[in-house]
Each structure stands twice: as structure tokens, then as C-alpha cells.
Design a protein around this motif. Structure first.
Motif, PDB file in Angstrom:
ATOM      1  N   HIS A  44      40.871  53.526  17.238  1.00  0.00           N
ATOM      2  CA  HIS A  44      41.416  53.980  15.954  1.00  0.00           C
ATOM      3  C   HIS A  44      41.930  55.420  16.074  1.00  0.00           C
ATOM      4  N   PHE A  47      45.144  55.406  18.016  1.00  0.00           N
ATOM      5  CA  PHE A  47      46.236  54.902  17.195  1.00  0.00           C
ATOM      6  C   PHE A  47      46.688  55.972  16.212  1.00  0.00           C
ATOM      7  N   ALA A  48      45.725  56.619  15.537  1.00  0.00           N
ATOM      8  CA  ALA A  48      46.060  57.648  14.552  1.00  0.00           C
ATOM      9  C   ALA A  48      46.815  58.804  15.202  1.00  0.00           C
ATOM     10  N   PHE A  51      50.274  57.571  15.972  1.00  0.00           N
ATOM     11  CA  PHE A  51      50.975  57.354  14.704  1.00  0.00           C
ATOM     12  C   PHE A  51      51.460  58.677  14.111  1.00  0.00           C
ATOM     13  N   TYR A  82      55.810  46.236   9.803  1.00  0.00           N
ATOM     14  CA  TYR A  82      54.961  47.324  10.289  1.00  0.00           C
ATOM     15  C   TYR A  82      53.692  47.337   9.461  1.00  0.00           C
ATOM     16  N   SER A  83      52.588  47.713  10.086  1.00  0.00           N
ATOM     17  CA  SER A  83      51.344  47.902   9.336  1.00  0.00           C
ATOM     18  C   SER A  83      50.559  49.045   9.965  1.00  0.00           C
ATOM     19  N   PHE A  84      49.749  49.671   9.134  1.00  0.00           N
ATOM     20  CA  PHE A  84      48.963  50.814   9.574  1.00  0.00           C
ATOM     21  C   PHE A  84      47.841  51.047   8.569  1.00  0.00           C
ATOM     22  N   LYS A 110      54.765  57.876  11.901  1.00  0.00           N
ATOM     23  CA  LYS A 110      55.703  56.797  12.206  1.00  0.00           C
ATOM     24  C   LYS A 110      56.117  56.024  10.962  1.00  0.00           C
ATOM     25  N   ALA A 111      55.213  55.885   9.981  1.00  0.00           N
ATOM     26  CA  ALA A 111      55.580  55.167   8.750  1.00  0.00           C
ATOM     27  C   ALA A 111      56.708  55.912   8.029  1.00  0.00           C
ATOM     28  N   ASP A 143      44.676  48.207   5.110  1.00  0.00           N
ATOM     29  CA  ASP A 143      45.937  48.427   5.817  1.00  0.00           C
ATOM     30  C   ASP A 143      47.126  48.317   4.868  1.00  0.00           C
TER      31      ASP A 143
END
Length: 155
Positions: A44, A47-48, A51, A82-84, A110-111, A143
Motif C-alpha cells: 500500500h 502504491f501510494a 501514485f 482507473y481505481s485507487f 495520478k488520479a 476505493d
């Protein structure tokens, strides 16, 4: 190899020994869970960091195009592209969850970059984009899913 007579006449394992065996097994299970949790937390965190600090890659853009193409092949007019985790929004997903028109201002990393790409390339070509909370672990927003839509406007 002991015969049945030896087994029958052997002293039983003490209750204390059985409790120790059970405690040992519980401690091993707790260690295993702790290791798995640590691995998940590291994934996690990685990823963060990716991201929030890196840019959208060509591979991610290609993935969006594949998701859209697969949805079209399936006869659909929308695809989740996309998902986050909602915690990566500046308000932890509250604006998205409540349908606030200003939800794009809460996007980060990235979002935010995906949204800007949509504004530059998707919207002028007739696409629509929406974001919504797609799961609620423990009753709280989990999410965010970003959905690209190309359905015709309703008459």
C-alpha cells in the motif's frame, strides 16, 4: 517402533504441555498474520508513493485504451478505467461519495493527471467521466473508481 502396550502404558501429555503447544501454535499464527499485514502495508505504501509522486505511464494509458476496447467489444458504453484508495484524495473521498460537483479538485497524483488528460483529450471527443466510491470496507469509503462513458446523449 513402540508397540500398543507401550502406548497404553505411557504417561499422558500434561495439560500444561498441551496448553503450551496451543499457545505456540497461536503465536505462530499471530506471527504469520503480522508478516502478511506488514507485506500488505508495504504494498500500500509503495502504491501510494508511486501514485502521488510519479506520472501516468504509457503502459497505464495503454491499459485504459484496452479497457475501453474490451468494453466496446462487450457492447458496453462505459468502463472503469482507473481505481485507487479514496484516502489518496485530499478529502479521503468525501466529495466523490456525496456527489459534490467539485470532486475533481480533491484528486491528487495520478488520479489528477488522469482527470487532466480526460479534460484535454476525452471531453472534447465526447467522453464523459465520473468517479464513485466502489466499496465500503467497514462502512467507510474504500476505493474510488473512475468510469469513462461514451454513450450517446439522451434526446
Amino acid at each position: 517402533m513402540p508397540d500398543d502396550k507401550d502406548i497404553v502404558n505411557a504417561a499422558p501429555v500434561s495439560a500444561q504441555d498441551l496448553r503450551m503447544q496451543m499457545l505456540q501454535r497461536e503465536m505462530e499464527e499471530m506471527d504469520k498474520e503480522r508478516r502478511l499485514k506488514s507485506i500488505e502495508e508495504q504494498k500500500h505504501a509503495d502504491f501510494a508513493a508511486d501514485f502521488l509522486k510519479k506520472h501516468v505511464t504509457e503502459e497505464e494509458i495503454a491499459m485504459v485504451r484496452r479497457l475501453v476496447a474490451n468494453a466496446v467489444k462487450a457492447g458496453k458504453f462505459e468502463a472503469m478505467v482507473y481505481s485507487f484508495p479514496s484516502e489518496l484524495c485530499s478529502d479521503s473521498g468525501r466529495a466523490i461519495n456525496s456527489g459534490d460537483r467539485d470532486w475533481p479538485s480533491t484528486l491528487q497524483g495520478k488520479a489528477k493527471e488522469f482527470f487532466e488528460r480526460y479534460q484535454t483529450y476525452g471531453k472534447p471527443n465526447g467522453y464523459k467521466l465520473k468517479a464513485m466510491i466502489i466499496n465500503f470496507p467497514g462502512g467507510v469509503p474504500g476505493d474510488v473508481g473512475m468510469f469513462l462513458n461514451w454513450a450517446p446523449d439522451k434526446a
